[in-house]
Structures are given as C-alpha cells and as structure tokens.
Design a protein around this motif. Structure first.
Motif, PDB file in Angstrom:
ATOM      1  N   GLU A 141       4.664  17.193  -0.292  1.00 29.61           N
ATOM      2  CA  GLU A 141       4.477  15.745  -0.224  1.00 29.61           C
ATOM      3  C   GLU A 141       2.997  15.372  -0.211  1.00 29.61           C
ATOM      4  N   THR A 142       2.209  16.113   0.593  1.00 33.12           N
ATOM      5  CA  THR A 142       0.813  15.708   0.740  1.00 33.12           C
ATOM      6  C   THR A 142      -0.103  16.302  -0.337  1.00 33.12           C
ATOM      7  N   ALA A 192       2.204  11.652  -2.017  1.00 35.06           N
ATOM      8  CA  ALA A 192       2.945  10.407  -1.787  1.00 35.06           C
ATOM      9  C   ALA A 192       2.059   9.416  -1.051  1.00 35.06           C
ATOM     10  N   ASP A 193       2.076   8.191  -1.533  1.00 34.50           N
ATOM     11  CA  ASP A 193       1.169   7.195  -0.987  1.00 34.50           C
ATOM     12  C   ASP A 193       1.927   5.866  -0.850  1.00 34.50           C
ATOM     13  N   ASN A 194       2.098   5.439   0.401  1.00 37.90           N
ATOM     14  CA  ASN A 194       2.887   4.227   0.603  1.00 37.90           C
ATOM     15  C   ASN A 194       2.168   2.955   0.180  1.00 37.90           C
ATOM     16  N   LYS A 218       6.601  19.182   3.533  1.00 35.96           N
ATOM     17  CA  LYS A 218       5.469  18.280   3.836  1.00 35.96           C
ATOM     18  C   LYS A 218       4.257  18.641   2.983  1.00 35.96           C
ATOM     19  N   LYS A 232       9.904   3.236  -0.404  1.00 29.73           N
ATOM     20  CA  LYS A 232       8.496   3.631  -0.322  1.00 29.73           C
ATOM     21  C   LYS A 232       8.386   5.121  -0.644  1.00 29.73           C
ATOM     22  N   GLU A 233       7.202   5.521  -1.093  1.00 33.77           N
ATOM     23  CA  GLU A 233       7.042   6.892  -1.593  1.00 33.77           C
ATOM     24  C   GLU A 233       7.330   7.946  -0.529  1.00 33.77           C
ATOM     25  N   SER A 234       7.033   7.625   0.738  1.00 32.83           N
ATOM     26  CA  SER A 234       7.257   8.636   1.781  1.00 32.83           C
ATOM     27  C   SER A 234       8.752   8.925   2.005  1.00 32.83           C
ATOM     28  N   ASP A 235       9.643   8.023   1.520  1.00 35.40           N
ATOM     29  CA  ASP A 235      11.088   8.286   1.635  1.00 35.40           C
ATOM     30  C   ASP A 235      11.539   9.372   0.654  1.00 35.40           C
TER      31      ASP A 235
END
Lengths: 569, 109
Positions: free
Chosen positions: A25-26, A31-33, A22, A315-318
């Motif tokens: 990711e952040t 990551a930005d949906n 995580k 989506k980017e969060s995937d």
C-alpha cells in the motif's frame, strides 16, 4: 490439528496483511487519500457511487467467491495437506492478493476503466483483444469443468438436484413476492429462507435419480433458458437465496473447524509427482497452479476488481482491505477445505470400500476420491463429518451434507448460466471483424440464441465426453493465463505510472508467467496425448485451445518486454 | 482491613467488551443483509440501465442522426435531462469496456 491450522491460518493471514499488505500500500501503490477516487470525482449516482468499505468488501467478496476455491484444494490433496496448504497460502499472499489489489488500484487511477483497457494503454492494443479470446476460451472451459462437477454431484448425491430444483421454485416464488406482489422486503426474505429450508428438507426425502448424461442434457437447456430470461425472474432472487446459503455455510464451517479438535488422517506430504491429472504423474511445480486456481489466484478477479469495485471505492486507503483482504478471505475458505478433507477424507473413502492408506495415497487418492466422493462431494462429505464432530452435531449429518452440496451446486449452477450470458457477449465482440465484409454471417453468429448455444454446446459436450482431471486443469490454464497478463499489466502500471518499486509486482508476475507457460507445455505434451487417444474429439478440442492460448501467451510477453520501458504520456 | 475492589468495577471492563462485541456482531449482520440486498438489486439495476440507455437514445437520437421524436420535443426535454446526458456521455465513453463490469456483476468463479 484442525483447530491449530485454523488458528495458524488466521494468524498468518493477519500478520502478512498488516506487514506485506501495508508495504504494498505504501511503497508500491502509494495509496493517497488526498487523490479523489473515480466514485467521488465522477459521481453520477448510478455507476460511480462511493460505498462504505465493509459494504464494498461484501460486494467484492461475494463476486469473487465461488465453487472453484472449493474444488481445487480437494484435487490438490493428492500431494498431501502441507503442499496444498502451502500453495494456498503462498500463492494467495504473494501472488493472488497482489494481483487483485494492483488490478483494483490501477483501475481506480484509470477512472474506473478495466484492466483490459489499462493493458491496451500501457502495453499494446493487441493485449485488449487477447483478453476477449482468453475470456471466451475460459468460459467454455468453465462450463465444461463446472458442468462435470455438477453432473458428478447430482449422480453421487441425488438429494442435491431435487433440493436444487425445489430451490429454483422457491426463487421463482420469491421473485413473484418481491416484484409482482411487492411484499415487504424483510417479510419476503423470511419467507424465502423458510422456502429454502423447506427445499433442503424436501430434497432430503425426495431424491431424484438420473444418469450423468441426462443431467448434462438438462443442464444444457437450463443454461440456455436461464441466460435468456429476464434477470428478475430467476437469477436475482436465486442469487439472493444463494448468498444466505454462502454465509450460513461459511459460519458453520469456521465454527466447526475451530471446535472440532480433530487430528489429520491424510498424509502431510506424499510425493512430488503423485497421480492427479489424466492418470499421469503430476509434478507439484508447475502443475499446482492449474489445480488450485481461485483459492490462491484467479484471473477473473482482475476483471471483477476493475469492473464494478473500482467505480465504488470511497477512498484509496480502502483498497487494501477490499482488493488484498477479500482475496485473503477467499484463501481462508480454501484453507477450510484442506482442513476438512485432511481431517475426515481418508475415513470417508475407506468406509466406501476404497483401498487407500496414507502409504499409497500418492497413487490412489485421485482415483479413490473420483470413485467414492468425486470432486466437490469430497468436500461436502468431509465438511458434514467435521460439523458432526463438534457441538453442532445436533444438526443431522445428511442435512449438513445437503446444505454444503447446495452451497457448492448453487455456485456452480450460477456460474454456468452467468457464464453463458458473458459468453454470448465475448463471442459477439470476437466476431466483430466479420461485420464489415460478411454482415450476414456476423448477424447469424451473433444472434442471441446462436451466440448462447455455441459456448454452451462446446462446454457441455466437453463435460459429457471428457475426463474431469483433464478439464479442470484446462480451466486452470485459461484462468491463470489471464491472471498472468493482469499481473504483468499491474507491474507495468507500477513501473510506468507510479514510478515506484515494481519488484513486488514484477517478481510474482514473471514467476507466474514462467509457471503458467511451463504448466501449459507440460499439460499439452504429457497429459493431452493420452486424452486424445481415449477420446479424440475432446482431447483435440482441448489441445487446440491450449495451443492457441500458448501462442497468445508468447505474443503477450513479447509485447510486454518490448513496451515495458517505454515512456507514457 | 483489606478492601476488596467493588464487584461492579471488575465486571465493568467485561461488560464493556461484551457490549462492544455485540455491537460489532449487530453491525456485521446488518452489513451482511445490506450487501445481500444491494447485490440482488444490482442485477435488476443493470437491466434497468440497459432500458435507460435505449430511452435516452430515443430522446436524443435525433442529434446523432437516429430517427427519433421531433427535434422540438427533444429540445424541450433537454433541460430536464442534463444529469442523464452527463451519465450518457460517461457510459458512451465506457461502452467499449464492459467486459470487466459484466464479470463483476455476474459472479463467475
């Protein structure tokens, strides 16, 4: 112990996915949906198509999982199960999965272009060309290493080649049912699975015995023919049957490991430098990186992630679950391998008359394993024992062993012929500079058959005459070198484009570059001279490849350092 | 008198969990089946894509100097090919970057 380690593995992976993953990711990828992915922005219904996360995860995992995460940990057991497991977990979580995730996300932000393209853009054009050479060398060494695995396996368990041949026939029948008869897909699948079970049963009662060299000759012709015929005749129905075998094997293995409640008979730690590669004392650092490749990190994954997966991310969060999570799942497969060999390997070798104990494990394991259950056979035999130690023992051990053997052999065989397809392509790209001045030579060398025969011939020749404990680390060097370049490219992307904290990418990238460079130097200076004495042609061929790759490695790091702080447009 | 909780109330959370687990399992199996089919079909699609590339080159090749059908035939077909031309452009842009795509498709590892 088997159960404790499986549960511990699940907990470690889960906790670090939720925390470290995580954080990546952040803070790193950001990551930005709200940013549209190429699949949505460039949707064309063919190449750029958004896919649901679980489906894309399945695709990505099926593409990255193969025989390599099974074979590497078997060899690494020479250090004991703790060092083997430590590298699988550490390398997987902090390097391999980071590498896969960054390659995927860099590609997503680059309109689905490959990591090779990103490297050319962010570092130099030369890096893109280096990729072709590295991949070509890697493909030759893959053919050599996997050819040797299959040769050993076919001789050691003659039921496997006969079951495999029956499976090819089953795949051909399935192909006809699906494409000629146009049978209902579900019905064809049911028939295919029945034929697969029949192939395994027939294989168990009709073993085919032949020498290793005979199998190498058969393999050579097989990969040339299989890589030239249309994909829907053999490759596609066969891969479809393989995927059922993979999931069946994984599910049975996970259940068996969870319920076997078996103690470890292998030592936890043997020595910092046991005998592993080429009969030499092999230091844990840097050599481990060459022995366990795909289970902890693999350069191929950067190409897979930035090739097809990035064009389908919804989506980017995937991206975290797919890029980072699929790699952790592969690490879990390697964890299962370590558990099964640690729990059951010793007894198997002793039963075959090997003089091996926990006390002399460091010096005898590699030799005893190669003599009794070579390479993947050690996994298939211990896996069968692990299944037999649980309530799944109603399935005959021999059948489980053949299923596991088929599982590994199918992966390795698929790798051989698909490698040759890719080898043909990379060879043609490498030969391109010849086109302007020597068109005749270019046309001859890039002819479909000639370009197929060259990598297959070199690879199978190396397998024929080489020593597996030399070939496997050579494959590791090429694979990890690509991983090192891809990870450095990923960190360049983080620093230049994302303008975020690049230490999560840069520290593992430098660590990997230093480790791989030290490993190649150690391998070329300490191990290869002995191999050159024993078999000059093979030894020198591998040495030449290693030296060229080492030079490329330095060229790359110089380019990287020179360009890493340059501003980008 | 002590009141015992209704047995169905006790069973309810358990049943709910089992139903949820069953749904997850069903989704997983159908997802697995879908991925298998998709993955297998992907290989054939790849070959089909190659054929499509040749087909569009035959149709529109005259615009780039490749001898092809007469220009008026190509021009007549043009309105029907807007989507194909968009894909063709995208592919032309990616045509020097196929190593990764092939690696992803061919399962090497």
């Amino acid at each position: 112990m088997t159960t404790i380690i499986v549960v511990l593995g699940i907990v470690v992976y889960f906790v670090l996915y939720k925390t470290y993953g995580k954080k990546l990711e952040t803070e790193v990828v950001k990551a930005d949906n709200s940013i549209e992915t190429p699949a949505a922005r460039m949707y064309d219904g063919v190449d750029y198509v958004p896919a649901k996360a679980p489906v894309l995860f399945g695709h990505h995992f099926a593409s990255i999982a193969g025989a390599a995460p099974i074979i590497g940990p078997v060899l690494a057991m020479a250090w004991g199960w703790v060092p083997a497991l430590l590298w699988v977990w550490f390398g997987n979580i902090f390097i391999g999965a980071v590498h896969d995730y960054l390659a995927l996300m860099a590609s997503v932000r680059y309109d689905g272009k490959s990591i090779q393209f990103v490297a050319s853009d962010l570092i130099t054009k030369r890096t893109g060309v280096l990729f072709y050479w590295l991949v070509f060398f890697l493909l030759i060494l893959v053919i050599a290493a996997f050819g040797a695995v299959l040769g050993g396996m076919f001789v050691g368990t003659p039921e496997i080649p006969s079951a495999y041949i029956m499976k090819i026939i089953a795949a051909l029948i399935l192909g006809v049912l699906m494409y000629r008869v146009k049978m209902n897909f579900t019905l064809a699948t049911v028939i295919g699975i029945i034929l697969l079970a029949l192939a395994i049963w027939l294989g168990s009662i009709l073993p085919i015995t032949a020498s290793k060299n005979t199998w190498y000759v058969i393999m050579f012709f097989y990969i040339i023919i299989a890589s030239a015929i249309p994909v829907n005749v053999l490759l596609q129905p066969r891969d479809y049957l393989n995927s059922w075998l993979l999931y069946f094997g994984l599910i049975i293995g996970a259940i068996a490991a969870l319920f076997s409640f078996h103690g470890f008979t292998a030592p936890a730690f043997t020595s910092f430098a046991p005998i592993v590669s080429g009969g030499k004392a092999t230091p844990y650092w840097p050599a481990i990186v060459l022995i366990i490749a795909c289970g902890s990190l693999s350069g191929f994954h950067s190409l897979v992630g930035s090739g097809t997966t990035s064009k389908q991310l919804e989506k980017e969060s995937d991206g975290l679950a797919i890029g980072y999570g699929a790699m952790l799942t592969e690490g879990f497969l390697s964890t299962l391998v370590v558990i099964s060999v640690a729990g059951f390997g010793l007894n198997l070798m002793v039963d075959k008359g090997m003089d091996i104990t926990t006390a002399n494990w460091a010096t005898t394991y590699t030799g005893a394993m190669m003599k009794s259950y070579p390479k993947a056979a050690m996994f298939t035999a211990s896996y069968a024992q692990m299944v037999a130690s649980t309530w799944l023992n109603f399935i005959p051990t021999k059948i489980v062993q053949i299923i596991a053997g088929m599982w590994v052999a199918s992966f390795a065989m698929t790798t051989l012929d698909t490698t040759n397809r890719l080898g043909r392509y990379t060879f043609s790209e490498i030969m391109l500079p010849l086109k302007s001045n020597h068109e005749g030579a270019y046309n001859f060398l890039t002819n479909r058959w000639i370009a197929s025969i060259i990598p297959a011939l070199i690879g199978i020749y190396l397998a024929w005459s080489g020593n597996f404990t030399i070939l496997w680390p050579s494959f590791g060097t090429a694979n990890q070198l690509i991983a090192s370049i891809a990870l450095l490219t990923g960190s360049a992307w983080v620093a230049k484009r994302q303008k975020s904290t690049s230490k999560f990418a840069l520290i593992p990238a430098y660590l990997l570059w230093i480790t791989v460079t030290a490993a190649i130097l150690w391998f070329s200076i300490v191990v290869l001279p002995g191999s050159i004495k024993a078999n000059p042609v093979t030894g020198i061929t591998v040495l030449v490849i290693e030296v060229i790759m080492l030079i490329m490695n330095f060229v790359f790091i110089i380019d990287f350092i020179k360009h890493k702080d340059e501003a980008v447009a | 008198m002590k009141r015992w909780p209704n047995a169905s109330l006790l069973l309810y959370p358990g049943m709910k969990m089992l139903t949820k687990l069953w749904t997850y399992l069903k989704d997983f199996i159908s997802g697995m089946d879908y991925v298998h089919r998709e993955k297998a079909a992907g290989i054939t699609q790849w070959e089909e894509k190659e054929l499509e590339n040749i087909f569009i080159l035959l149709l529109t090749g005259s615009f780039s100097g490749i001898p092809a059908p007469p220009a008026f035939v190509a021009a007549e077909l043009l309105p029907l090919l807007s989507r194909e031309i968009k894909i063709f452009n995208q592919r032309a842009e990616n045509s020097f970057d196929t190593l990764a795509e092939m690696t992803g498709l061919l399962d090497i590892d």
